[in-house]
Design a protein around this motif. Sequence first.
Motif, PDB file in Angstrom:
ATOM      1  N   HIS A 130      31.177  34.167  50.899  1.00 14.64           N
ATOM      2  CA  HIS A 130      30.063  33.268  50.554  1.00 14.64           C
ATOM      3  C   HIS A 130      29.437  33.574  49.211  1.00 14.64           C
ATOM      4  N   LEU A 131      29.578  34.810  48.746  1.00 18.17           N
ATOM      5  CA  LEU A 131      28.822  35.239  47.565  1.00 18.17           C
ATOM      6  C   LEU A 131      29.770  35.824  46.521  1.00 18.17           C
ATOM      7  N   ASP A 132      29.488  35.569  45.248  1.00 13.09           N
ATOM      8  CA  ASP A 132      30.337  36.071  44.174  1.00 13.09           C
ATOM      9  C   ASP A 132      29.968  37.484  43.760  1.00 13.09           C
ATOM     10  N   THR A 133      28.707  37.808  43.994  1.00 17.03           N
ATOM     11  CA  THR A 133      28.269  39.149  43.628  1.00 17.03           C
ATOM     12  C   THR A 133      27.152  39.560  44.578  1.00 17.03           C
ATOM     13  N   PHE A 134      27.170  40.792  45.018  1.00 18.31           N
ATOM     14  CA  PHE A 134      26.106  41.254  45.911  1.00 18.31           C
ATOM     15  C   PHE A 134      26.082  42.768  45.941  1.00 18.31           C
ATOM     16  N   ARG A 135      24.962  43.279  46.447  1.00 17.12           N
ATOM     17  CA  ARG A 135      24.793  44.720  46.611  1.00 17.12           C
ATOM     18  C   ARG A 135      24.268  44.961  48.021  1.00 17.12           C
ATOM     19  N   LEU A 136      24.824  45.912  48.707  1.00 14.44           N
ATOM     20  CA  LEU A 136      24.312  46.220  50.040  1.00 14.44           C
ATOM     21  C   LEU A 136      24.417  47.713  50.298  1.00 14.44           C
ATOM     22  N   PHE A 137      23.670  48.162  51.301  1.00 11.86           N
ATOM     23  CA  PHE A 137      23.756  49.580  51.674  1.00 11.86           C
ATOM     24  C   PHE A 137      23.419  49.764  53.139  1.00 11.86           C
ATOM     25  N   GLU A 138      23.844  50.907  53.642  1.00  7.96           N
ATOM     26  CA  GLU A 138      23.485  51.279  55.012  1.00  7.96           C
ATOM     27  C   GLU A 138      23.145  52.768  55.033  1.00  7.96           C
ATOM     28  N   LEU A 162      31.236  49.708  38.419  1.00 13.20           N
ATOM     29  CA  LEU A 162      31.304  51.153  38.678  1.00 13.20           C
ATOM     30  C   LEU A 162      30.218  51.893  37.903  1.00 13.20           C
ATOM     31  N   PHE A 163      30.051  51.496  36.632  1.00 13.28           N
ATOM     32  CA  PHE A 163      29.035  52.189  35.842  1.00 13.28           C
ATOM     33  C   PHE A 163      27.622  51.845  36.311  1.00 13.28           C
ATOM     34  N   GLU A 164      27.441  50.617  36.778  1.00 14.82           N
ATOM     35  CA  GLU A 164      26.145  50.265  37.356  1.00 14.82           C
ATOM     36  C   GLU A 164      25.901  51.126  38.599  1.00 14.82           C
ATOM     37  N   MET A 165      26.954  51.312  39.375  1.00 17.34           N
ATOM     38  CA  MET A 165      26.789  52.138  40.577  1.00 17.34           C
ATOM     39  C   MET A 165      26.501  53.581  40.183  1.00 17.34           C
ATOM     40  N   GLY A 172      16.364  43.999  46.208  1.00 20.73           N
ATOM     41  CA  GLY A 172      17.097  43.980  47.472  1.00 20.73           C
ATOM     42  C   GLY A 172      16.126  43.874  48.638  1.00 20.73           C
ATOM     43  N   HIS A 173      16.691  43.858  49.849  1.00 18.82           N
ATOM     44  CA  HIS A 173      15.848  43.639  51.032  1.00 18.82           C
ATOM     45  C   HIS A 173      16.089  44.728  52.055  1.00 18.82           C
ATOM     46  N   LEU A 174      15.013  45.226  52.603  1.00 18.19           N
ATOM     47  CA  LEU A 174      15.164  46.186  53.690  1.00 18.19           C
ATOM     48  C   LEU A 174      15.410  45.422  54.980  1.00 18.19           C
ATOM     49  N   HIS A 175      16.214  46.020  55.826  1.00 17.80           N
ATOM     50  CA  HIS A 175      16.534  45.391  57.103  1.00 17.80           C
ATOM     51  C   HIS A 175      15.246  45.128  57.892  1.00 17.80           C
ATOM     52  N   PRO A 176      15.155  43.976  58.563  1.00 18.39           N
ATOM     53  CA  PRO A 176      13.909  43.693  59.289  1.00 18.39           C
ATOM     54  C   PRO A 176      13.548  44.774  60.306  1.00 18.39           C
ATOM     55  N   ILE A 177      14.549  45.417  60.887  1.00 21.16           N
ATOM     56  CA  ILE A 177      14.227  46.490  61.845  1.00 21.16           C
ATOM     57  C   ILE A 177      13.595  47.660  61.102  1.00 21.16           C
ATOM     58  N   THR A 178      14.111  47.978  59.923  1.00 20.36           N
ATOM     59  CA  THR A 178      13.507  49.037  59.107  1.00 20.36           C
ATOM     60  C   THR A 178      12.053  48.703  58.809  1.00 20.36           C
ATOM     61  N   LEU A 185      14.036  52.814  47.062  1.00 19.53           N
ATOM     62  CA  LEU A 185      14.649  52.874  45.742  1.00 19.53           C
ATOM     63  C   LEU A 185      15.841  51.917  45.670  1.00 19.53           C
ATOM     64  N   LEU A 186      16.673  51.950  46.688  1.00 21.31           N
ATOM     65  CA  LEU A 186      17.857  51.090  46.665  1.00 21.31           C
ATOM     66  C   LEU A 186      17.469  49.618  46.692  1.00 21.31           C
ATOM     67  N   ALA A 187      16.468  49.288  47.480  1.00 22.99           N
ATOM     68  CA  ALA A 187      16.036  47.890  47.528  1.00 22.99           C
ATOM     69  C   ALA A 187      15.530  47.475  46.147  1.00 22.99           C
ATOM     70  N   ALA A 188      14.816  48.386  45.468  1.00 23.67           N
ATOM     71  CA  ALA A 188      14.307  48.071  44.139  1.00 23.67           C
ATOM     72  C   ALA A 188      15.455  47.887  43.153  1.00 23.67           C
ATOM     73  N   GLN A 189      16.585  48.521  43.425  1.00 25.12           N
ATOM     74  CA  GLN A 189      17.755  48.368  42.561  1.00 25.12           C
ATOM     75  C   GLN A 189      18.629  47.203  43.007  1.00 25.12           C
ATOM     76  N   GLY A 190      18.133  46.402  43.901  1.00 21.33           N
ATOM     77  CA  GLY A 190      18.838  45.172  44.256  1.00 21.33           C
ATOM     78  C   GLY A 190      19.753  45.270  45.458  1.00 21.33           C
ATOM     79  N   PHE A 191      19.678  46.373  46.199  1.00 22.99           N
ATOM     80  CA  PHE A 191      20.571  46.519  47.349  1.00 22.99           C
ATOM     81  C   PHE A 191      19.869  46.060  48.632  1.00 22.99           C
TER      82      PHE A 191
END
Lengths: 768, 340
Positions: free
Chosen positions: A554-562, A596-599, B106-112, A492-498
């Motif tokens: 390096h980037l002006d805008t990005f989304r990430l997750f762990e 924030l609202f996007e999040m 977005g992209h899933l980690h290659p390990i995932t 789901l998160l990847a589909a939302q650009g993360f």
Amino acid sequence: LKFSYNWIREFVEGLDTPAAELERRITMKTAECEGIETVGALLADACAARVESVAPLDGTHNVVAVVEAGRYGRKTVVCGAPNCRSGVVSAYAPVGVKTVYGVQSDGMLASGAELGINRDAAGILELESQTGAPLPGLAPDNIIEIDNKSITHRPDLWGHHGMAREVAAILGNPLRDPVKLESIPDSPSRVRIEIPDLDLCPRYSALVFENVTVKPSPLWLQYRLTAIGLNPINNIVDLTNYVMAEMAQPMHAFDRDLLRGNTIWARPARAGEFIVALNEERYDLNPANLVIADAGGPIAIAGVIGGYDSAITGATTSIVLESANFQAASIRKTSAALKLRTDASMRFEKSQDPVNTVRGLARAVELLREVSPGARLVGGLADCMKPMVAPPPISLPLDWLTRKLGRPVPPSEVREILERLAFGVSESAPGRFSVTVPSWRATKDISVKDDLVEEVGRMIGYDSIEPRAPAILATVPPANEERVFQQNLRALLAAQGFTEVYNYSFVSEDAARAFGFEPADHVTVANPIASDQALLRLSLLPEIWKNITENAKHLDTFRLFEIGREIHKSAEGLPDEITHLVAALYNKEGDGREGLFEMKRVALCLLPGGELRPAEARAYEHPARAADVLWRGGTVGRLFELHPRLVEGRAAILDIDLRLMESLAAREKRYTPIRRYPASAFDLSVIAGVRELAGGLSDKLARFAGPMLESIEYVREYSGPPLAEGQKSVSFRLTVGSAERTLSSEEVGQIRAGIIEGMRGLGYELRV
Amino acid sequence: MLESQVSELQSGSLARIASAATAAELEQVRVDVLGRKGSLNQLSKEMSKLPPAEKPAAGKLLNAAKQAIETAFDTRHQQFADAALRARLDAEWLDLTLPPPGPRLGHLHPITQIRSEIEELFVSFGFAILDGPEVETEYHNFDALNIPADHPARDMQDTFWLTGGNLLRTHTSPVQVRGMERYQPPLRMIAPGRVFRNESVDASHEHTFYQVEGMMIDREVSVAHLIYFMKTLLTAIFKREVTVRLRPGFFPFVEPGFELDIHCLICDGAGCPVCKQSGWVELLPCGLVNPNVLRMSGIDPEEWNGFAFGLGLTRLVMMRYGIDDIRLLQGGDLRFLNQF
């Protein structure tokens, strides 16, 4: 560990398998080889040569030497060695002609280091050979390097003779035993051995020699040691190393005249004792360390290193040669505690064979004759040992062997393989062998029949076993719901650009503090790689913060997750590992509102029906932009903007406790019938203070709307004229209806009026 | 008389319809001619004054004229409507090469990604996927796997010890033990997860990496089965036929223990720099589960057999994507991660 091909060949009769092929065979059947190195290449063509004359080479420290080089004839070479003088016999190597300081130099006079014999590069080799003679006992060699890890279980393979036994077994060649036990005379010893605890030191054997001359070893011996990476020192020390490298039996030589008294103890160190070791370091000892001691105190750290005070020197004329056996765990503990790993401790910690002590001494007696002619063995063997009990034979059912390997091996072949590896084999019953284990394999390596499966398997070659599909029950494996849950969130998160990141489980004290955690509250690593990696993370946020600041370069805008585990101290048992999801959305530009609202939108994709409840901000949160995330009655996480002092730009962050979230996730869904009667909608606008929460107003409206309310939706808000300063108007659309009938316009009007009245009662004006 | 009036109206109307330049002009024609007070209605009123014998013929005439005018009108009206639609649609021209708003995928980690692939593969083989803690007890990480304290095999895995005596698991093998404690045999399981080694980090060494542990326990499990299984598995992972070989390897929790090599995927066994000319690449350790390990977990080794293996997930990811620096995987650099 390095093995010399030539050395192995001394024990394997008729060995002619090329080194590369031998390496492959050893790898496939015994232990992993890491490569072959050729040493002493120059020795192939080198010969003894006499320096006829030398002339200085002006302006340099070199000389021009004319040498008589046997079959190569008379050669002129430029030589820089200080000992290149007329009349000396050295080693000549025909390495070709090159011009040195304008002089044609044809070949070279070589130092021991250049030839690979020893590490002496100070001058050219000085020989006592006939001009033109090949160098005595010196030939190019192939050194096979074995991965130490792959012989952890094989104490016998820590010496050339043990490896030669494997080679002989692999190739089917006879094995030669260099040990002549009869070299040790049967007479009383001149030293007494005392061992208070025979478990720590199962055997201590020693011999005494007199009339010893300490000098450099013969070149062949120096070469052997150098080739396998040991440093030649003097004939006595080299002898002990030679026996160790050959028989896997570490030895030590004491200067007998420096020992105090005639008794040697192998005992635990006493509190407060210390020793200055051969490496000239001082080690403070305690009763966990086994020492070798004389009447005056420790003279060696047992199985690890000898003492400096009783070491062999140029003045030594009488020695005590120790060949002992120590408990592996004890040696390993001491070696680890003192941070001192030696060639001896590496071998002892593999559980050496107590039988081997005397074999090592017998070999040393032979060698000493050669390296120190005139040395005299005085007295007989001092030998103190724990009674040796032969391990019981292992019963090996041959059908069981077949079942394990998945391939039958003819009984005659099983017998032959085991016997070549020095096992004793007898047929105790039809289809069943009784196998006795040689002492050097019995210390730890082989004790049950499974161990014999490996012996047979590796020797027949695993390649000879046909792959076969297992016959197993077709069953549906137990589901792992947590993994499915997490995989769905990831998708789901990847589909939302993360984009997913993986961070380390370690955090630094500074990063922990920046996020409001006390270092003392963390589970800590006792032996961290670096001091900033000593804490186990209590939160994923510090590393996510790092991801944000690094990527913002390096980037002006990005989304990430762990998705990763927080590790929390727990009162008992293992720490509590709580899986969290942290998502971050970064924009270099803007005021952060949009992000924030996007999040929040993304949060609601993850947590449908979730709500945010503004909460007091933590130190790392924007003081006016932080909220708890509520879902199904639980506070499952936090949504906030990272405090602008921590980052350039704006970062919206969502942190969810996945364990809690998963526990609240609905397991079952039930269908609700779609309403059959049309609903009615109307808008209401409430006037309130500008910081009044829309969510709160919505709740109040809903309360007054009563059970007919189907939905309430925020429409817009407005502030400005004609509203007073500090006020806003918030509009909602309310939909009301009934499952049984269509509401009349009067009923809808009553609901609406009820809401307005209720809100007025709370002091709100409504724009209608 | 009426006859000529009708034909005049018809020809006049058709001419006006044909010459109408706009939809509005056309509409005016409709009002004038076809409308309630239009010319056609006027004529039809006049027709009602005719003697009854003439009415049918006149009516027919009038109807024909009306139909002709209506048809002409409809056709012309449709032409205007079509033109208007065309004009509107043309005005709605869009440059579809412009980037769309909103985030990209977005992209899933290659390990995932590789981990999921492997998990699915094993589930299809009937394996359970088990998890275990990253912080482990010394017992589960070492002792229960036949690696007692002060055994030199502990050197094979440099360990992060925690204050208090626990440790960061050095391999996923403790999950084998947890699996055996939790389930009765027969048992098929894998345990993917994060493991830790106390090693300095460089391009090819990490202190944190990923493994997949696998174990199968059943009544009849042999080396022949292990080889079959590994070959099938690796063929599925690498999506091509792989050649495998087993050679002795020492791991205290298996007996016999193996190193499994595969034919180098670059040169297919011919020898190249990647495989140091040997044609083989060391891929994973495996073996038959050591009877001591079974016994410690309460399983009778006379009745049950098993094999176990450990697959380096991180290594597999690096092989699959040609990643030459292991640090990238946990570096959090989106310029790297967005490639997967």
